[in-house]
Design a protein around this motif. Structure first.
Motif, PDB file in Angstrom:
ATOM      1  N   GLU A 235      19.761  52.949  76.403  1.00 27.94           N
ATOM      2  CA  GLU A 235      20.816  52.312  75.593  1.00 27.94           C
ATOM      3  C   GLU A 235      20.508  50.819  75.406  1.00 27.94           C
ATOM      4  OE1 GLU A 235      23.350  53.765  74.153  1.00 27.94           O
ATOM      5  OE2 GLU A 235      23.773  55.645  75.220  1.00 27.94           O
TER       6      GLU A 235
ATOM      7  N   ASP B  39      16.325  49.568  60.911  1.00 27.40           N
ATOM      8  CA  ASP B  39      16.095  49.594  59.456  1.00 27.40           C
ATOM      9  C   ASP B  39      14.639  49.318  59.098  1.00 27.40           C
ATOM     10  OD1 ASP B  39      18.714  50.229  59.121  1.00 27.40           O
ATOM     11  OD2 ASP B  39      19.361  48.160  58.760  1.00 27.40           O
TER      12      ASP B  39
ATOM     13  N   THR C 184      21.597  66.002  65.622  1.00 32.08           N
ATOM     14  CA  THR C 184      22.978  65.625  65.925  1.00 32.08           C
ATOM     15  C   THR C 184      23.128  64.146  66.221  1.00 32.08           C
ATOM     16  OG1 THR C 184      22.741  65.958  68.283  1.00 32.08           O
ATOM     17  CG2 THR C 184      23.369  67.875  66.974  1.00 32.08           C
ATOM     18  N   GLY C 185      22.037  63.438  66.477  1.00 32.32           N
ATOM     19  CA  GLY C 185      22.124  62.028  66.835  1.00 32.32           C
ATOM     20  C   GLY C 185      22.626  61.814  68.246  1.00 32.32           C
TER      21      GLY C 185
ATOM     22  N   GLN D 166      19.244  55.360  65.059  1.00 29.75           N
ATOM     23  CA  GLN D 166      19.832  55.496  63.725  1.00 29.75           C
ATOM     24  C   GLN D 166      19.770  54.169  62.984  1.00 29.75           C
ATOM     25  OE1 GLN D 166      23.366  56.875  65.626  1.00 29.75           O
ATOM     26  NE2 GLN D 166      23.325  58.813  64.513  1.00 29.75           N
ATOM     27  N   ASP D 167      19.493  54.226  61.671  1.00 34.49           N
ATOM     28  CA  ASP D 167      19.472  52.968  60.901  1.00 34.49           C
ATOM     29  C   ASP D 167      20.899  52.585  60.523  1.00 34.49           C
ATOM     30  OD1 ASP D 167      20.257  54.625  58.873  1.00 34.49           O
ATOM     31  OD2 ASP D 167      18.365  54.490  57.736  1.00 34.49           O
ATOM     32  N   SER D 168      21.069  51.529  59.770  1.00 37.63           N
ATOM     33  CA  SER D 168      22.415  51.013  59.483  1.00 37.63           C
ATOM     34  C   SER D 168      23.260  52.007  58.692  1.00 37.63           C
ATOM     35  CB  SER D 168      22.333  49.696  58.726  1.00 37.63           C
ATOM     36  OG  SER D 168      21.424  49.838  57.635  1.00 37.63           O
ATOM     37  N   SER D 169      22.579  52.963  57.976  1.00 35.69           N
ATOM     38  CA  SER D 169      23.357  53.984  57.257  1.00 35.69           C
ATOM     39  C   SER D 169      23.676  55.204  58.120  1.00 35.69           C
ATOM     40  CB  SER D 169      22.579  54.435  56.015  1.00 35.69           C
ATOM     41  OG  SER D 169      21.383  55.086  56.418  1.00 35.69           O
ATOM     42  N   GLY D 170      23.235  55.177  59.355  1.00 31.73           N
ATOM     43  CA  GLY D 170      23.559  56.280  60.275  1.00 31.73           C
ATOM     44  C   GLY D 170      22.529  57.390  60.270  1.00 31.73           C
ATOM     45  N   ARG D 171      21.461  57.209  59.545  1.00 34.14           N
ATOM     46  CA  ARG D 171      20.426  58.219  59.487  1.00 34.14           C
ATOM     47  C   ARG D 171      19.515  58.108  60.699  1.00 34.14           C
ATOM     48  NH1 ARG D 171      15.605  58.832  56.793  1.00 34.14           N
ATOM     49  NH2 ARG D 171      15.614  56.637  56.184  1.00 34.14           N
ATOM     50  N   VAL D 172      19.105  59.246  61.224  1.00 27.38           N
ATOM     51  CA  VAL D 172      18.219  59.224  62.387  1.00 27.38           C
ATOM     52  C   VAL D 172      16.802  58.947  61.894  1.00 27.38           C
ATOM     53  CG1 VAL D 172      17.282  60.548  64.309  1.00 27.38           C
ATOM     54  CG2 VAL D 172      19.659  60.830  63.676  1.00 27.38           C
TER      55      VAL D 172
END
Lengths: 98, 536
Positions: B52, B61, B147-148, B172-178
């Protein structure tokens, strides 16, 4: 000896089978003692009786004495051998034999 | 018995040892597993915390841009430096960020890879591609990427280089994509040591417990079970051997368990047995005493019957012989003969109803009364009437006597007789025995009012009289056949010329032959009087 008892109020019938001798006389004596109270008519059936010794005669005499006080005693179906014993011993005179 | 007790103790101790060992093993194995599980979890959580932390260092990004261009920048270098610091400060083996090919999850392209120098490995440089991902990680990688979330299972591996755990998180990038995964591998070196220490402790405690428990248990067992049982068995064996001196106390009765009850029962039982034996001894002694007295009674009874033969050696007119064989020790039969006066001889034959001592006592009274009342010239009917009256008095047992009495006048041969219900006698006339049909009165002691009448017959020199009791005619063989009058008459006539003693011996032998081994219930009594000549 086998004793078959049939009591009907003051009437008592007893059928004897086998030998009434020293060994079996106490049995008959006990049976009589147990059932004779209040009996006024005692019938002894000797049809099946094969032998009678003096010990048996003694029990018959006792029973006759008791029955003289309270009623009557009858002996029936006496065979020849036993009748001879009754005759010889004088029992024929004091017993009621039918 | 002592040996068996010891075996019992061995079995009891062995079972306790086995039980404790099994319990210890179960506790140890369960503890070991729980211990491992908790520690692994702990290490894994730490790995996730590091992951973490590392995640916050990244700029997700930019990651795809690095890979597409194949170029890194200054920010990349700065982040790598921070990750290198983190891998050392957090004491992890590796921290890596990698792109996973989502077609097969087997191809990994490394973006960052920080390696703790302590592991001795070199880092994978930016863009390094690995195609040999362990298949067992595939499902977890797929889970993380789709699932992230975190890896579903803990990733642990135990290799030759040591135990380690891996934390895996999605980047995950700023758009939430893994866009990648971050992995942290932490070594679990402490686990081994701690675990073996744990096992040693458990083993030590278990062994100590076993030894201590056994010591206490053995002491208890010895005091509360073995020793009391040994005491009880020792006492039981002693008593079984000599049957004497039952003990009044046993230490084992104080035992609080069933053994106490057992001990009390043994005490009680010994006392009971002792009492029983004493009682039996007394009863046996009493029985022997009664037996001895019965012997004496038998002797007295038989000596009461005239038994000296020839009975009247100075009387050529008569010959007489008699015998009695009792069925029980003391019999109810009796015979008698005596001179009433110088010219009269009396004979008596009698049978008391019933057997044993009562009959024998009655017989003594009867015999005495008959002899006393037979006085010269007296009517025999009167004699029996008098005797009958006396016997009827106080005859509580209701016994009676069949009796025959005859008196022979030696001068005339007149034979007077009286019969109270007894068997008819045999008379020998002209060398032949025949039953003499005589009138019978009722038995003696039967009825107080019975009258008896005397009979009379004439005997000639050479005649004889044979009298007996029903024990003769009613002797029974194994087939329940009676000996009977016919057999008696036959044997008498076969020995018609015999003298009285020879005759009685012959009859007795014939009866014995007929009876065989069948038991006899009646006395066998016989008398024979031979009238040889008139008295001059």
């Amino acid at each position: 000896m086998t004793i078959t008892k049939n009591q009907n109020g003051s009437q008592l019938d007893m059928a004897l089978e086998g030998r009434l001798d020293t060994a079996t006389a106490p049995q008959l004596e006990a049976e009589l003692k147990q059932s004779m109270d209040g009996v006024t008519e005692l019938t002894l059936d000797f049809a099946g009786l094969e032998y009678l010794s003096s010990a048996g005669l003694r029990v018959l005499l006792s029973a006759q004495k008791v029955m003289n006080q309270q009623g009557s005693m009858v002996i029936k179906n006496v065979n020849e051998t036993i009748m001879e014993i009754f005759d010889v011993t004088g029992f024929a005179d004091i017993l009621t034999i039918e | 018995m002592k040996k068996k007790n010891r075996r019992l103790a061995v079995v009891m101790v062995a079972s306790i040892v086995a039980l404790i060992v099994i319990l210890s093993v179960i506790v140890a194995v369960t503890g070991y597993q729980q211990f491992t599980h908790v520690l692994e979890r702990q290490y894994n959580d730490t790995a996730y915390e590091v992951a973490e932390t590392a995640l916050t260092y990244l700029n997700p990004d930019k990651l795809e841009g690095y890979l597409q261009s194949g170029q890194t920048d200054e920010e990349y270098d700065a982040i790598l430096a921070r990750l290198d610091e983190l891998v050392v400060s957090s004491n992890c083996n590796f921290i890596y960020v990698a792109k996973i090919d989502e077609t097969d999850y087997m191809t990994t392209t490394y973006i960052y890879d920080s390696v703790n120098p302590a592991t001795g490995f070199d880092r994978y440089e930016f863009g390094y591609v690995s195609r040999d991902t362990d298949p067992k990680y595939v499902d977890d990688l797929k889970h993380i990427l789709t699932t992230g979330g975190r890896a579903e299972k803990y990733l642990y591996s135990y290799t030759e280089s040591g135990a380690h755990t891996t934390a895996g998180l999605a980047v995950q990038d700023s758009s939430g994509r893994v866009v990648a995964v971050i992995g942290v591998e932490k070594s679990m070196t402490v686990l081994y040591g701690a675990r073996s220490t744990y096992v040693r402790w458990v083993a030590t405690i278990a062994v100590t417990m076993v030894v201590l428990t056994l010591l206490v248990y053995l002491l208890w067992l010895n005091r509360k079970v073995i020793r009391p049982i040994a005491e009880i068995t020792g006492e039981a064996r002693r008593f079984a051997n000599d049957g004497e001196n039952p003990v009044t106390s046993l230490k084992a009765t104080q035992n609080r368990y069933e053994i106490g009850v057992l001990a009390s029962s043994i005490l009680k039982m010994e006392a009971e047995i002792k009492r029983y034996i004493d009682n039996l001894t007394a009863v046996t002694a009493e029985k022997e005493r009664i037996g001895a007295e019965l012997d004496i009674a038998t002797h007295i009874q038989s000596s009461m019957l005239p038994c000296i033969f020839p009975a009247f050696p100075d009387r050529p007119e008569v010959d007489i012989y008699a015998s009695m064989t009792p069925a029980k020790e003391v019999g109810g039969d009796f015979y008698d003969f005596f001179m009433v006066d110088d010219t009269h001889l009396a004979i008596v034959m009698a049978d008391v109803s019933g057997k044993g001592v009562p009959a024998a006592l009655f017989m003594v009274i009867g015999k005495t009364l008959i002899k006393d009342h037979t006085t010269p010239g007296r009517d025999l009917g009167e004699v029996f009437m008098e005797v009958n009256k006396l016997l009827c008095e106080g005859n509580g047992e209701e016994l009676f006597i069949t009796a025959f009495e005859g008196v022979l006048d030696l001068k005339t041969g007149q034979f007077n007789f009286v019969n109270a219900g007894h068997e008819m006698p045999f008379i020998r006339r002209k060398g032949k025995y025949t039953p003499e049909k005589i009138r019978a009165g009722f038995v003696l002691a039967g009825m107080e009012t019975t009258r008896y009448r005397m009979g009379s017959l004439q005997m000639e020199p050479g005649d004889a009289i044979f009298q007996y009791t029903d024990g003769v005619t009613e002797a029974t063989n194994a087939d329940n056949e009676l000996y009977g009058m016919e057999r008696l008459e036959a044997v008498l006539n076969q020995n018609a010329d015999a003298a009285p003693d020879a005759l009685l011996t012959a009859v007795k032998a014939d009866i014995d032959a007929f009876v065989g081994d069948a038991p006899q219930f009646d006395d066998i009594t016989m008398l024979c009087l031979e009238f040889k000549e008139m008295m001059r």
